[in-house]
Design a protein around this motif. Structure first.
Motif, PDB file in Angstrom:
ATOM      1  N   UNK A   1      28.486  38.694  35.699  1.00 18.51           N
ATOM      2  CA  UNK A   1      29.086  39.712  36.557  1.00 18.51           C
ATOM      3  C   UNK A   1      29.434  39.124  37.921  1.00 18.51           C
ATOM      4  N   UNK A   2      28.538  38.314  38.473  1.00 15.30           N
ATOM      5  CA  UNK A   2      28.808  37.690  39.767  1.00 15.30           C
ATOM      6  C   UNK A   2      30.017  36.760  39.678  1.00 15.30           C
ATOM      7  N   UNK A   3      30.096  35.977  38.609  1.00 12.18           N
ATOM      8  CA  UNK A   3      31.222  35.060  38.433  1.00 12.18           C
ATOM      9  C   UNK A   3      32.532  35.835  38.289  1.00 12.18           C
ATOM     10  N   UNK A   4      32.504  36.922  37.513  1.00  6.77           N
ATOM     11  CA  UNK A   4      33.710  37.724  37.324  1.00  6.77           C
ATOM     12  C   UNK A   4      34.170  38.326  38.646  1.00  6.77           C
TER      13      UNK A   4
ATOM     14  N   UNK B   1      37.737  37.492  40.404  1.00  3.26           N
ATOM     15  CA  UNK B   1      38.656  38.565  40.765  1.00  3.26           C
ATOM     16  C   UNK B   1      39.062  38.456  42.234  1.00  3.26           C
ATOM     17  N   UNK B   2      38.120  38.093  43.103  1.00  6.74           N
ATOM     18  CA  UNK B   2      38.440  37.939  44.528  1.00  6.74           C
ATOM     19  C   UNK B   2      39.425  36.796  44.743  1.00  6.74           C
ATOM     20  N   UNK B   3      39.238  35.692  44.058  1.00 11.29           N
ATOM     21  CA  UNK B   3      40.174  34.561  44.183  1.00 11.29           C
ATOM     22  C   UNK B   3      41.556  34.974  43.684  1.00 11.29           C
ATOM     23  N   UNK B   4      41.609  35.711  42.579  1.00 13.64           N
ATOM     24  CA  UNK B   4      42.892  36.179  42.053  1.00 13.64           C
ATOM     25  C   UNK B   4      43.589  37.101  43.056  1.00 13.64           C
ATOM     26  N   UNK B   5      42.825  38.012  43.699  1.00 12.50           N
ATOM     27  CA  UNK B   5      43.411  38.899  44.716  1.00 12.50           C
ATOM     28  C   UNK B   5      43.963  38.088  45.885  1.00 12.50           C
TER      29      UNK B   5
END
Length: 93
Positions: A54-57, A61-65
């Motif tokens: 969950x932490x990795x996901x 997601x933050x890097x993708x944003x």
């Protein structure tokens, strides 16, 4: 400045001046207790185990944003000579 707690394992015997050195391995029970106290202090459930997936996901997601907003350069596929300087510099050769 933070107060440094005494560590009797490392300090050794004050009468002889000989240090005990670092323990060969940390006390797992003490580490677990300290972790629970730290989690309580910041308002987290002390018994909950952090889920690495969950932490990795969330980080992914933050890097993708940031990439979608253009805050992260997507130049990994470019040759090094064509990439922007890192760290950014005002120096121009």
């Amino acid at each position: 400045m933070a107060h440094h707690k005494s560590n009797k394992t490392v300090e050794g015997n004050p009468d002889t001046g000989h240090g005990g050195g670092l323990p060969r391995r940390p006390d797992e029970d003490e580490l677990e207790e300290r972790t629970e106290l730290d989690r309580e202090e910041v308002g987290l459930d002390p018994e909950a185990e952090p889920d690495a997936d969950t932490a990795y996901a969330g980080e992914e997601a933050e890097v993708d944003r940031e990439a979608r907003r253009g805050e992260v350069a997507g130049d990994a596929d470019l040759p090094r000579k064509d990439r922007e300087a890192f760290p950014p510099s005002s120096y121009e050769p």
